[in-house]
Structures are given as C-alpha cells and as structure tokens.
Design a protein around this motif. Structure first.
Motif, PDB file in Angstrom:
ATOM      1  N   CYS A   1      -0.696   7.599  -2.028  1.00 36.82           N
ATOM      2  CA  CYS A   1      -2.086   7.632  -2.507  1.00 36.82           C
ATOM      3  C   CYS A   1      -3.033   6.771  -1.678  1.00 36.82           C
ATOM      4  CB  CYS A   1      -2.146   7.200  -3.976  1.00 36.82           C
ATOM      5  SG  CYS A   1      -1.670   5.478  -4.248  1.00 36.82           S
TER       6      CYS A   1
ATOM      7  N   SER B   1      -3.840   1.089  -7.083  1.00 33.83           N
ATOM      8  CA  SER B   1      -3.222   2.317  -7.584  1.00 33.83           C
ATOM      9  C   SER B   1      -3.119   2.179  -9.103  1.00 33.83           C
ATOM     10  CB  SER B   1      -1.827   2.492  -6.964  1.00 33.83           C
ATOM     11  OG  SER B   1      -1.168   3.603  -7.518  1.00 33.83           O
TER      12      SER B   1
ATOM     13  N   THR C   1      -0.677  -1.865  -4.790  1.00 33.50           N
ATOM     14  CA  THR C   1      -0.030  -2.185  -6.053  1.00 33.50           C
ATOM     15  C   THR C   1       0.892  -3.388  -5.895  1.00 33.50           C
ATOM     16  OG1 THR C   1       1.370  -1.302  -7.833  1.00 33.50           O
ATOM     17  CG2 THR C   1       1.909  -0.629  -5.595  1.00 33.50           C
TER      18      THR C   1
ATOM     19  N   ARG D   1       0.842  -1.199   0.000  1.00 33.36           N
ATOM     20  CA  ARG D   1       0.000   0.000   0.000  1.00 33.36           C
ATOM     21  C   ARG D   1       0.875   1.245   0.000  1.00 33.36           C
ATOM     22  NH1 ARG D   1      -5.269   0.830   3.946  1.00 33.36           N
ATOM     23  NH2 ARG D   1      -6.279   2.447   2.681  1.00 33.36           N
ATOM     24  N   GLU D   2       0.734   2.049  -1.049  1.00 34.82           N
ATOM     25  CA  GLU D   2       1.538   3.258  -1.201  1.00 34.82           C
ATOM     26  C   GLU D   2       1.059   4.353  -0.243  1.00 34.82           C
ATOM     27  OE1 GLU D   2       4.079   3.991  -3.208  1.00 34.82           O
ATOM     28  OE2 GLU D   2       4.195   2.202  -4.471  1.00 34.82           O
TER      29      GLU D   2
ATOM     30  N   ARG E   1      -3.426   3.588  -1.924  1.00 36.93           N
ATOM     31  CA  ARG E   1      -3.935   2.457  -2.698  1.00 36.93           C
ATOM     32  C   ARG E   1      -2.856   1.382  -2.836  1.00 36.93           C
ATOM     33  NH1 ARG E   1      -5.730   7.123  -5.360  1.00 36.93           N
ATOM     34  NH2 ARG E   1      -7.973   7.467  -5.176  1.00 36.93           N
TER      35      ARG E   1
END
Length: 203
Positions: A86, A177, A90, A82-83, A88
């Motif tokens: 943002c 993302s 990936t 999870r970034e 979200r």
C-alpha cells in the motif's frame, strides 16, 4: 452494520460445518460461506480469491484472529516499516502463528520486517479492532496485541513485503496504513516505553 452481519453468517457457517454430521446441513453451511464471501466482495475491493485465501481459510469453531505489533523506541523515535502493498507505514508485526508465544511471534515479526533484533518489554494494549477506526473493516474479528520493545542488534533490511525502514519522531509521523495501525497506537506505545514498574505477565 453489514460487515458485522457478514462476520456472523461466516461464524455460524464455519462452526456449523465443524459440528454437523448431516450431509444436507453441510451443504447449507457451505452455501452460507459462499454467500458471506460474495457479500464481503460487494463491500470491498478484494477479489473472491483474495477473500477466500486471507479471511476464510480456517476450519472448526470460529474464533478471532490475533495480530501482533511492536512499538520499538530508540532515542525517542519509533521504528516504522513501509508496506510495499500500500506504500504506507506501520508498526512492524503480523498474524500470530501456531506453536509460538506472543513474545516469540512479535520478536520474529520485527526481525523479518525490519532486520532488527529486539527485546520485548511490556504488553501495553490489547484492542478489539472493530471498536477502533481501523479501515477497512474485515469479515472476521481481530484482536490486536501491542508490545513495547528495544533494539538489541541487527540493521535495517528491506524485504519482499517492506520497502523502507526508518525511525520517526512521534510528533511527525508519515502516512499510516490505517488497516494495521493508528497514530494513537504509536503514541500509547511511546508513552508506555517510558514507564517503569510492574508489567503485565506475558509469554
């Protein structure tokens, strides 16, 4: 589309700056780069400083950037990170670095972003980012390389870029993302991880 014209202007200017020996031409090409930056700023939420830092740092002949991603499957579930930027999720990965092979690069990226050591399997997809519905569009061409991989050691470890690390059922993915990965990228990777036979040779 406008982003394609911006990218073409940028490529012409960057390549022109690389080859020209004329001072007046250099001024014109530098102005074209400024125009490309301003136009992209009008089409995105990024500041001029962010655009110049992340999208226009290269010099020389304009070529596509390379993004590396790994689909790490364990017990039928896929590793996602999870970034923080943002919020979200990936597949772990990032830009290819100088003096690293693709496999060395993605092995490093997975370790840095998740804490897991992996053995890279096969290259299962090579995509032109502009030919798929990643969002937003960027003012540079990007090739995305996707590899299968399996965990060989390590443990989940958050860092300054990643807030969570987890394995998900491919049929129940979290919010992705979409500038980095699509659901189809993940599903293709899960399928490729189950296949046997000759793999594409890759350094």
């Amino acid at each position: 589309m406008l982003h394609e014209l911006i990218r073409e202007i940028r490529a012409i200017a960057q390549t022109g700056l690389h080859y020209t020996r004329d001072a007046y031409d250099r001024e014109r090409y530098e102005r074209l780069l400024e125009i490309a930056t301003q136009l992209y700023g009008m089409e995105s939420d990024a500041s001029t400083e962010q655009i110049e830092k992340f999208f226009f740092p290269e010099e020389g002949y304009a070529t596509p950037k390379v993004d590396l991603r790994a689909c790490v499957v364990k017990d039928g579930k896929v590793l996602l990170v999870r970034e923080r930027a943002c919020g979200r999720w990936t597949l772990p990965g990032g830009w290819a670095d100088q003096n690293e092979s693709p496999i060395e690069g993605i092995t490093r990226e997975v370790l840095e972003e998740s804490g897991y050591q992996v053995e890279v399997g096969r290259l299962y997809a090579l995509k032109d980012r502009d030919r798929h519905p990643y969002q937003p569009k960027y003012p540079v061409s990007i090739y995305k390389l996707f590899f299968t991989a399996k965990v060989t050691g390590g443990e989940a470890l958050e860092n300054t870029e990643i807030s969570e690390i987890a394995f998900f059922d491919p049929a129940d993915l979290p919010e992705l993302s979409l500038d980095r990965v699509l659901a189809e990228d993940i599903l293709q990777g899960v399928q490729a991880a189950q296949q046997t036979g000759m793999a594409t040779p890759c350094d």
